[in-house]
Design an enzyme around this catalytic site. Structure first.
Site, PDB file in Angstrom:
ATOM      1  N   ILE A  15       0.842  -1.202   0.000  1.00 13.96           N
ATOM      2  CA  ILE A  15       0.000   0.000   0.000  1.00 13.96           C
ATOM      3  C   ILE A  15       0.878   1.254   0.000  1.00 13.96           C
ATOM      4  O   ILE A  15       0.631   2.209  -0.744  1.00 13.96           O
ATOM      5  CB  ILE A  15      -0.947   0.036   1.233  1.00 13.96           C
ATOM      6  CG1 ILE A  15      -1.540  -1.332   1.561  1.00 13.96           C
ATOM      7  CG2 ILE A  15      -2.024   1.092   1.032  1.00 13.96           C
ATOM      8  CD1 ILE A  15      -2.582  -1.838   0.620  1.00 13.96           C
ATOM      9  N   SER A  74      11.596  -5.211   6.466  1.00 13.04           N
ATOM     10  CA  SER A  74      11.433  -6.565   7.043  1.00 13.04           C
ATOM     11  C   SER A  74      10.437  -7.381   6.221  1.00 13.04           C
ATOM     12  O   SER A  74      10.461  -8.602   6.233  1.00 13.04           O
ATOM     13  CB  SER A  74      10.916  -6.457   8.490  1.00 13.04           C
ATOM     14  OG  SER A  74       9.587  -5.916   8.480  1.00 13.04           O
ATOM     15  N   LEU A  95      10.790   1.658  13.256  1.00 10.82           N
ATOM     16  CA  LEU A  95      10.118   2.585  14.177  1.00 10.82           C
ATOM     17  C   LEU A  95      10.498   2.303  15.635  1.00 10.82           C
ATOM     18  O   LEU A  95      10.302   3.147  16.510  1.00 10.82           O
ATOM     19  CB  LEU A  95       8.592   2.503  14.015  1.00 10.82           C
ATOM     20  CG  LEU A  95       8.012   3.068  12.718  1.00 10.82           C
ATOM     21  CD1 LEU A  95       6.502   2.879  12.677  1.00 10.82           C
ATOM     22  CD2 LEU A  95       8.368   4.539  12.550  1.00 10.82           C
ATOM     23  N   PHE A 150       1.762   3.508   7.471  1.00  9.47           N
ATOM     24  CA  PHE A 150       1.415   2.178   6.953  1.00  9.47           C
ATOM     25  C   PHE A 150       2.210   1.081   7.651  1.00  9.47           C
ATOM     26  O   PHE A 150       1.824  -0.080   7.619  1.00  9.47           O
ATOM     27  CB  PHE A 150       1.731   2.079   5.451  1.00  9.47           C
ATOM     28  CG  PHE A 150       0.946   3.010   4.580  1.00  9.47           C
ATOM     29  CD1 PHE A 150       1.496   4.214   4.139  1.00  9.47           C
ATOM     30  CD2 PHE A 150      -0.350   2.694   4.204  1.00  9.47           C
ATOM     31  CE1 PHE A 150       0.757   5.074   3.319  1.00  9.47           C
ATOM     32  CE2 PHE A 150      -1.085   3.555   3.394  1.00  9.47           C
ATOM     33  CZ  PHE A 150      -0.529   4.733   2.955  1.00  9.47           C
ATOM     34  N   SER A 160      -7.894  -1.400   9.756  1.00  6.08           N
ATOM     35  CA  SER A 160      -8.374  -2.549   8.975  1.00  6.08           C
ATOM     36  C   SER A 160      -9.789  -2.918   9.383  1.00  6.08           C
ATOM     37  O   SER A 160     -10.174  -2.752  10.543  1.00  6.08           O
ATOM     38  CB  SER A 160      -7.435  -3.747   9.228  1.00  6.08           C
ATOM     39  OG  SER A 160      -8.006  -4.939   8.743  1.00  6.08           O
ATOM     40  N   TYR A 185      -3.103  -9.562  15.642  1.00  5.82           N
ATOM     41  CA  TYR A 185      -2.961  -8.525  14.598  1.00  5.82           C
ATOM     42  C   TYR A 185      -4.122  -7.539  14.698  1.00  5.82           C
ATOM     43  O   TYR A 185      -3.934  -6.327  14.789  1.00  5.82           O
ATOM     44  CB  TYR A 185      -2.917  -9.155  13.204  1.00  5.82           C
ATOM     45  CG  TYR A 185      -3.278  -8.165  12.128  1.00  5.82           C
ATOM     46  CD1 TYR A 185      -4.524  -8.224  11.501  1.00  5.82           C
ATOM     47  CD2 TYR A 185      -2.414  -7.141  11.794  1.00  5.82           C
ATOM     48  CE1 TYR A 185      -4.880  -7.287  10.563  1.00  5.82           C
ATOM     49  CE2 TYR A 185      -2.759  -6.198  10.839  1.00  5.82           C
ATOM     50  CZ  TYR A 185      -4.003  -6.276  10.233  1.00  5.82           C
ATOM     51  OH  TYR A 185      -4.366  -5.337   9.303  1.00  5.82           O
ATOM     52  N   LYS A 232      -4.457  -3.288  15.839  1.00  2.22           N
ATOM     53  CA  LYS A 232      -5.143  -2.206  15.106  1.00  2.22           C
ATOM     54  C   LYS A 232      -6.158  -1.533  16.025  1.00  2.22           C
ATOM     55  O   LYS A 232      -6.254  -0.298  16.079  1.00  2.22           O
ATOM     56  CB  LYS A 232      -5.844  -2.755  13.861  1.00  2.22           C
ATOM     57  CG  LYS A 232      -4.896  -3.215  12.747  1.00  2.22           C
ATOM     58  CD  LYS A 232      -4.027  -2.084  12.227  1.00  2.22           C
ATOM     59  CE  LYS A 232      -3.163  -2.526  11.055  1.00  2.22           C
ATOM     60  NZ  LYS A 232      -2.259  -1.466  10.569  1.00  2.22           N
ATOM     61  N   TYR A 276      -9.334  -0.418   6.108  1.00  4.43           N
ATOM     62  CA  TYR A 276      -9.289  -1.031   4.785  1.00  4.43           C
ATOM     63  C   TYR A 276     -10.149  -2.271   4.757  1.00  4.43           C
ATOM     64  O   TYR A 276     -10.130  -3.046   5.718  1.00  4.43           O
ATOM     65  CB  TYR A 276      -7.881  -1.530   4.461  1.00  4.43           C
ATOM     66  CG  TYR A 276      -6.773  -0.528   4.496  1.00  4.43           C
ATOM     67  CD1 TYR A 276      -5.477  -0.962   4.360  1.00  4.43           C
ATOM     68  CD2 TYR A 276      -7.004   0.832   4.653  1.00  4.43           C
ATOM     69  CE1 TYR A 276      -4.408  -0.065   4.385  1.00  4.43           C
ATOM     70  CE2 TYR A 276      -5.960   1.740   4.690  1.00  4.43           C
ATOM     71  CZ  TYR A 276      -4.661   1.285   4.558  1.00  4.43           C
ATOM     72  OH  TYR A 276      -3.613   2.153   4.586  1.00  4.43           O
ATOM     73  N   ASN A 297      -3.049 -14.118   1.563  1.00  2.00           N
ATOM     74  CA  ASN A 297      -4.250 -13.519   0.987  1.00  2.00           C
ATOM     75  C   ASN A 297      -4.628 -14.168  -0.351  1.00  2.00           C
ATOM     76  O   ASN A 297      -3.801 -14.727  -1.061  1.00  2.00           O
ATOM     77  CB  ASN A 297      -4.055 -12.012   0.793  1.00  2.00           C
ATOM     78  CG  ASN A 297      -3.881 -11.291   2.131  1.00  2.00           C
ATOM     79  OD1 ASN A 297      -2.964 -10.528   2.291  1.00  2.00           O
ATOM     80  ND2 ASN A 297      -4.773 -11.548   3.078  1.00  2.00           N
ATOM     81  N   PRO A 357      -9.460 -21.105  10.435  1.00  4.25           N
ATOM     82  CA  PRO A 357      -9.875 -20.633  11.760  1.00  4.25           C
ATOM     83  C   PRO A 357      -9.858 -19.098  11.813  1.00  4.25           C
ATOM     84  O   PRO A 357      -8.919 -18.460  11.336  1.00  4.25           O
ATOM     85  CB  PRO A 357      -8.807 -21.214  12.712  1.00  4.25           C
ATOM     86  CG  PRO A 357      -8.227 -22.375  11.971  1.00  4.25           C
ATOM     87  CD  PRO A 357      -8.317 -22.047  10.502  1.00  4.25           C
TER      88      PRO A 357
HETATM   89  C1  WQD Z   1     -10.225 -13.484   1.525  1.00  5.32           C
HETATM   90  C2  WQD Z   1     -11.201 -14.631   1.318  1.00  5.32           C
HETATM   91  C3  WQD Z   1     -10.747 -16.518   2.734  1.00  5.32           C
HETATM   92  C4  WQD Z   1      -6.861 -17.403   0.864  1.00  5.32           C
HETATM   93  C5  WQD Z   1      -7.082 -10.454   5.709  1.00  5.32           C
HETATM   94  C6  WQD Z   1      -6.864  -9.771   7.025  1.00  5.32           C
HETATM   95  C7  WQD Z   1      -7.239  -8.318   6.903  1.00  5.32           C
HETATM   96  C8  WQD Z   1      -6.453  -7.704   5.759  1.00  5.32           C
HETATM   97  C9  WQD Z   1      -6.727  -8.433   4.463  1.00  5.32           C
HETATM   98  C10 WQD Z   1      -4.478  -6.655   6.561  1.00  5.32           C
HETATM   99  C11 WQD Z   1     -11.651 -15.288   2.622  1.00  5.32           C
HETATM  100  C12 WQD Z   1     -10.529 -16.887   1.271  1.00  5.32           C
HETATM  101  C13 WQD Z   1      -8.075 -16.824   1.195  1.00  5.32           C
HETATM  102  C14 WQD Z   1      -6.830 -18.705   0.298  1.00  5.32           C
HETATM  103  C15 WQD Z   1      -9.229 -18.786   0.417  1.00  5.32           C
HETATM  104  N1  WQD Z   1      -5.060  -7.723   6.043  1.00  5.32           N
HETATM  105  N2  WQD Z   1      -9.229 -17.516   0.974  1.00  5.32           N
HETATM  106  N3  WQD Z   1      -8.018 -19.349   0.091  1.00  5.32           N
HETATM  107  O1  WQD Z   1      -8.955 -12.883   5.502  1.00  5.32           O
HETATM  108  O2  WQD Z   1     -10.552 -11.245   4.372  1.00  5.32           O
HETATM  109  O3  WQD Z   1      -8.454 -10.394   5.392  1.00  5.32           O
HETATM  110  O4  WQD Z   1      -6.348  -9.815   4.686  1.00  5.32           O
HETATM  111  O5  WQD Z   1      -4.923  -5.591   6.828  1.00  5.32           O
HETATM  112  O6  WQD Z   1      -6.931  -7.664   8.103  1.00  5.32           O
HETATM  113  O7  WQD Z   1      -7.743 -10.365   7.975  1.00  5.32           O
HETATM  114  O8  WQD Z   1      -8.346 -11.750   3.308  1.00  5.32           O
HETATM  115  O9  WQD Z   1      -7.367 -12.566   1.209  1.00  5.32           O
HETATM  116  O10 WQD Z   1      -6.888 -13.831   3.371  1.00  5.32           O
HETATM  117  O11 WQD Z   1      -9.171 -13.960   2.366  1.00  5.32           O
HETATM  118  O12 WQD Z   1     -10.293 -19.389   0.213  1.00  5.32           O
HETATM  119  O13 WQD Z   1      -5.742 -19.284  -0.020  1.00  5.32           O
HETATM  120  O14 WQD Z   1     -10.545 -15.660   0.568  1.00  5.32           O
HETATM  121  O15 WQD Z   1     -11.384 -17.580   3.444  1.00  5.32           O
HETATM  122  O16 WQD Z   1     -12.991 -15.701   2.471  1.00  5.32           O
HETATM  123  P1  WQD Z   1      -9.161 -11.653   4.687  1.00  5.32           P
HETATM  124  P2  WQD Z   1      -7.844 -13.048   2.543  1.00  5.32           P
END
Ligand code: WQD
Length: 335
Positions: free
Chosen positions: A12, A34, A59, A80, A124, A148, A152, A176, A198, A292
């Site tokens: 970002i 890092s 920081l 950020f 977030s 985490y 926040k 976000y 993600n 989980p």
């Molecule tokens: C999105 C969807 C998963 C990976 C997290 C943090 C949030 C922010 C963004 C920092 C969900 C599904 C994911 C995979 C899957 N981070 N999924 N297979 O969990 O909404 O948010 O990242 O600020 O704080 O919590 O994002 O991209 O991990 O998941 O099926 O290999 O995709 O279950 O439904 P999430 P994500």
């Protein structure tokens, strides 16, 4: 008169650097590298044709941070810098509390010392926990179920208390939803180190052949196709929201919290299908157990940002997939 971008070598932060420079701001970038690469800073300079100071600083090193404020004319901060992997935070809570919370406390202390009191903070949607309904508005109850998310939430509360103690602070807290996509040039993008947590970067790595198949975490949520629904927002729309928040601080006293999302939810399979249309690649997947801590549905009520910031996300899910794919194709191994 510069904007300090902490974490400015990150996904970002680097996109914020490009948009700030494009809008005529002067910037100073700080990052401890890092979870990011100096190459992203080089690419920002290449994309904008602009030089700017970069400091490889943590920081937690308050003395070095102080020297930056002594040396540079900082007028506001976009903060950020922070660790952001939910799973890792459960395994290493002290790392997350120290890095995210203590790092922010150091930043605020130094800002106060140099009378720099305009702050845009990267929060977030994770602070909403598992909301009872959607769309989610800023007034919804807050809770966090992992270290985490708790960092926040703690930082948001610290900023609220800071403002109560000294109302000369001007603070925008930006929550976000799910940032995805990349700069249209394909020169900067999301560069997860190791296995992506993600969804979007995992999909792009499957599409480019670096990963066998996508694991879909559950398909029995109370959604149209049973897979998790999220509010995916293009990273360029997201950082434009930050610039609107910065302008808002220049005109308005106080502390305000804004959702930065599109207001539309898409399922995992929606994203997979849109990505397949864009990349013309198959995305093999297997449905496995829920992850989980995951929630079923999360998308934003974006009315407050529209009204007070005059900001709305514009890019479509197809554009998010196009830009993520272009970044991945042109950078198969990331930076
Ligand atoms: C999105 C969807 C998963 C990976 C997290 C943090 C949030 C922010 C963004 C920092 C969900 C599904 C994911 C995979 C899957 N981070 N999924 N297979 O969990 O909404 O948010 O990242 O600020 O704080 O919590 O994002 O991209 O991990 O998941 O099926 O290999 O995709 O279950 O439904 P999430 P994500």
């Amino acid at each position: 008169m510069s904007i300090l971008i902490t974490g400015g070598a990150g996904f970002i932060g680097s996109h914020a650097a490009v948009e700030l420079l494009k809008d005529g701001y002067e910037i100073v970038v700080l990052d401890n590298l890092s979870n990011s690469k100096i190459e992203s800073v080089n690419r920002v300079k290449e994309l904008t044709g602009t030089e700017f100071p970069f400091f490889d600083i943590d920081l937690l090193d308050i003395q070095s941070l102080d020297e930056i404020f002594l040396k540079e004319k900082i007028t506001a901060v976009m903060h950020f810098a922070g660790l952001k992997a939910v799973g890792e935070s459960v395994e290493l809570p002290l790392l997350y509390y120290n890095n995210n919370v203590t790092g922010t406390l150091n930043l605020i202390e130094v800002m106060k010392k140099y009378d720099v009191k305009n702050l845009v903070f990267s929060s977030s949607a994770t602070v909403y926990g598992n909301p009872n309904q959607v769309p989610i508005s800023e007034s919804f109850p807050l809770s966090a179920t992992n270290p985490y998310g708790k960092t926040k939430l703690m930082i948001e509360e610290i900023l609220q208390d800071l403002y109560v103690s000294d109302d000369s602070w001007r603070i925008s807290i930006l929550r976000y939803f799910n940032p995805v996509g990349a700069h249209e040039s394909g020169r900067i993008g999301e560069n997860p180190l190791g296995t992506p947590n993600n969804l979007m970067p995992y999909i792009t790595q499957v599409a480019i052949g670096n990963r066998e198949e996508l694991q879909v975490f559950g398909d029995d949520y109370n959604t149209e196709d049973g897979t998790g629904v999220r509010d995916y927002i293009h990273v360029v729309d997201l950082v434009k929201g930050h610039i609107k928040a910065l302008s808002y601080l220049e005109e308005n006293e106080g502390i305000e919290t804004f959702n930065l999302g599109t207001g539309t939810g898409y399922s995992v399979l929606d994203l997979v299908n849109n990505f397949k249309e864009v990349s013309k690649k198959d995305i093999p997947y297997k449905v496995v157990d829920k992850r989980p801590g995951d929630i079923g549905i999360c998308y934003a009520d974006t009315e407050k940002a529209e009204k007070l910031l005059g900001w709305q996300a514009e890019k479509t899910l197809l554009q998010m997939c196009q830009d993520s794919w272009k970044w991945q194709v042109e950078n198969p191994e990331g930076y």
